[in-house]
Design an enzyme around this catalytic site. Structure first.
Site, PDB file in Angstrom:
ATOM      1  N   ARG A  48       0.959  -4.807 -17.653  1.00  0.00           N
ATOM      2  CA  ARG A  48       0.975  -4.221 -16.319  1.00  0.00           C
ATOM      3  C   ARG A  48      -0.419  -3.717 -15.977  1.00  0.00           C
ATOM      4  O   ARG A  48      -1.037  -2.981 -16.749  1.00  0.00           O
ATOM      5  CB  ARG A  48       1.978  -3.063 -16.244  1.00  0.00           C
ATOM      6  CG  ARG A  48       3.438  -3.494 -16.403  1.00  0.00           C
ATOM      7  CD  ARG A  48       3.902  -4.283 -15.196  1.00  0.00           C
ATOM      8  NE  ARG A  48       5.310  -4.663 -15.303  1.00  0.00           N
ATOM      9  CZ  ARG A  48       5.724  -5.849 -15.764  1.00  0.00           C
ATOM     10  NH1 ARG A  48       4.830  -6.748 -16.185  1.00  0.00           N
ATOM     11  NH2 ARG A  48       7.014  -6.132 -15.805  1.00  0.00           N
ATOM     12  N   ARG A  75     -10.131   1.088   8.896  1.00  0.00           N
ATOM     13  CA  ARG A  75      -9.775   0.858   7.498  1.00  0.00           C
ATOM     14  C   ARG A  75     -10.044  -0.599   7.169  1.00  0.00           C
ATOM     15  O   ARG A  75      -9.331  -1.506   7.609  1.00  0.00           O
ATOM     16  CB  ARG A  75      -8.300   1.212   7.259  1.00  0.00           C
ATOM     17  CG  ARG A  75      -7.993   2.690   7.424  1.00  0.00           C
ATOM     18  CD  ARG A  75      -8.799   3.545   6.464  1.00  0.00           C
ATOM     19  NE  ARG A  75      -8.400   4.962   6.499  1.00  0.00           N
ATOM     20  CZ  ARG A  75      -8.987   5.901   5.789  1.00  0.00           C
ATOM     21  NH1 ARG A  75     -10.001   5.609   4.986  1.00  0.00           N
ATOM     22  NH2 ARG A  75      -8.574   7.161   5.872  1.00  0.00           N
ATOM     23  N   ALA A  87      -7.489  13.357   6.091  1.00  0.00           N
ATOM     24  CA  ALA A  87      -7.172  13.122   4.679  1.00  0.00           C
ATOM     25  C   ALA A  87      -8.461  13.050   3.890  1.00  0.00           C
ATOM     26  O   ALA A  87      -9.543  12.843   4.448  1.00  0.00           O
ATOM     27  CB  ALA A  87      -6.365  11.833   4.513  1.00  0.00           C
ATOM     28  N   LEU A  89     -10.151  12.421  -0.486  1.00  0.00           N
ATOM     29  CA  LEU A  89      -9.998  12.223  -1.918  1.00  0.00           C
ATOM     30  C   LEU A  89     -10.116  13.528  -2.692  1.00  0.00           C
ATOM     31  O   LEU A  89     -10.829  14.449  -2.281  1.00  0.00           O
ATOM     32  CB  LEU A  89     -11.078  11.261  -2.431  1.00  0.00           C
ATOM     33  CG  LEU A  89     -11.020   9.813  -1.957  1.00  0.00           C
ATOM     34  CD1 LEU A  89     -12.289   9.082  -2.374  1.00  0.00           C
ATOM     35  CD2 LEU A  89      -9.791   9.115  -2.530  1.00  0.00           C
ATOM     36  N   PRO A 126       3.735   3.260  -6.526  1.00  0.00           N
ATOM     37  CA  PRO A 126       3.847   3.531  -7.961  1.00  0.00           C
ATOM     38  C   PRO A 126       3.991   2.297  -8.826  1.00  0.00           C
ATOM     39  O   PRO A 126       3.881   2.390 -10.046  1.00  0.00           O
ATOM     40  CB  PRO A 126       5.094   4.421  -8.055  1.00  0.00           C
ATOM     41  CG  PRO A 126       5.898   4.065  -6.849  1.00  0.00           C
ATOM     42  CD  PRO A 126       4.893   3.774  -5.775  1.00  0.00           C
ATOM     43  N   GLY A 127       4.205   1.141  -8.222  1.00  0.00           N
ATOM     44  CA  GLY A 127       4.251  -0.084  -9.008  1.00  0.00           C
ATOM     45  C   GLY A 127       2.878  -0.563  -9.448  1.00  0.00           C
ATOM     46  O   GLY A 127       2.774  -1.429 -10.327  1.00  0.00           O
ATOM     47  N   GLU A 131      -1.980   6.932  -8.088  1.00  0.00           N
ATOM     48  CA  GLU A 131      -2.408   7.826  -7.010  1.00  0.00           C
ATOM     49  C   GLU A 131      -1.276   8.760  -6.585  1.00  0.00           C
ATOM     50  O   GLU A 131      -0.132   8.345  -6.427  1.00  0.00           O
ATOM     51  CB  GLU A 131      -2.882   7.032  -5.792  1.00  0.00           C
ATOM     52  CG  GLU A 131      -3.340   7.938  -4.648  1.00  0.00           C
ATOM     53  CD  GLU A 131      -3.735   7.188  -3.388  1.00  0.00           C
ATOM     54  OE1 GLU A 131      -4.222   7.839  -2.444  1.00  0.00           O
ATOM     55  OE2 GLU A 131      -3.559   5.960  -3.347  1.00  0.00           O
TER      56      GLU A 131
END
Length: 210
Positions: A48, A75, A87, A89, A126-127, A131
């Site tokens: 993975r 973006r 937003a 980081l 999440p796959g 983050e």
């Protein structure tokens, strides 16, 4: 048998038998894990790829007229000009997340907030990535004169037009597919739900992440 009380994300990890570094970038890295996973009555080792990301915060700022602050930002990966909440980081070690959120609200939108709450925590993909994003609700807003903001906007932040959108209209735009940024979509819908509950279920700004 699992029930409703069991529906809660919890830590967990399958055995990792090895890892290799595939890519190291300025913001994120990619590693390849060899993971022992179920396969019928036995197990097998599968690979993975994981994008290692420092995490981020997002802000849904709402004024006394139930309008949310949205700004438009280019973006590159999406090839779109997207409407988003402020937003940023998590790029300063040890910085409390609410302080990061306050800095981003000031630098990107020119406002300070007198009240902060946690709106929602999300794992965007999440796959493939670790983050984490904490989305804050900012209220009791005060506009800050541009000359008092010690920050130079460059690159994607060079031009960030701002529009105040009534919350109900923002919900309509989300459901119509007119707003697609993850933080904006999640934040707008969470804010709508929180308002319906009188904001009683919100967590304090310093609540721990699960």
């Amino acid at each position: 048998m699992l029930g409703v009380e069991d529906v809660r994300d919890v830590p967990g990890s399958w055995e990792v038998t090895g890892s290799t570094r595939e890519f190291e970038g300025r913001i994120f890295a990619v590693r390849r894990d060899a993971v022992r996973m179920p396969s019928g009555d036995t197990t097998e080792i599968v690979h993975r790829d994981v994008i290692e990301h420092p995490g981020s915060v997002g802000i849904l700022a709402v004024d006394g007229d139930d309008r949310v602050l949205l700004l438009r930002q280019y973006r590159h990966a999406a090839g779109r000009l997207l409407w988003e909440g402020p937003a940023g980081l998590r790029d300063v070690d040890g910085e409390p997340l609410v302080e990061l959120a306050g800095r981003e609200l000031l630098e990107e939108a020119g406002y300070r907030a007198g009240r902060w709450d946690v709106l929602v925590d999300v794992l965007p993909s999440p796959g493939m990535t670790d983050e984490r994003v904490r989305i804050f609700l900012a209220r009791d807003l005060t506009e800050v004169p541009a000359e008092e903001i010690d920050f130079e906007r460059v690159h994607e932040e060079a031009d960030l037009p701002i529009v105040w959108v009534p919350l109900d209209e923002a919900v309509r735009k989300v459901l119509a597919g007119e707003i697609r940024n993850m933080i904006a979509v999640t934040g707008v819908l969470a804010l709508h739900a929180a308002r319906a509950g009188g904001y009683r279920g919100l967590r304090p700004a310093d609540a721990p992440e699960g």
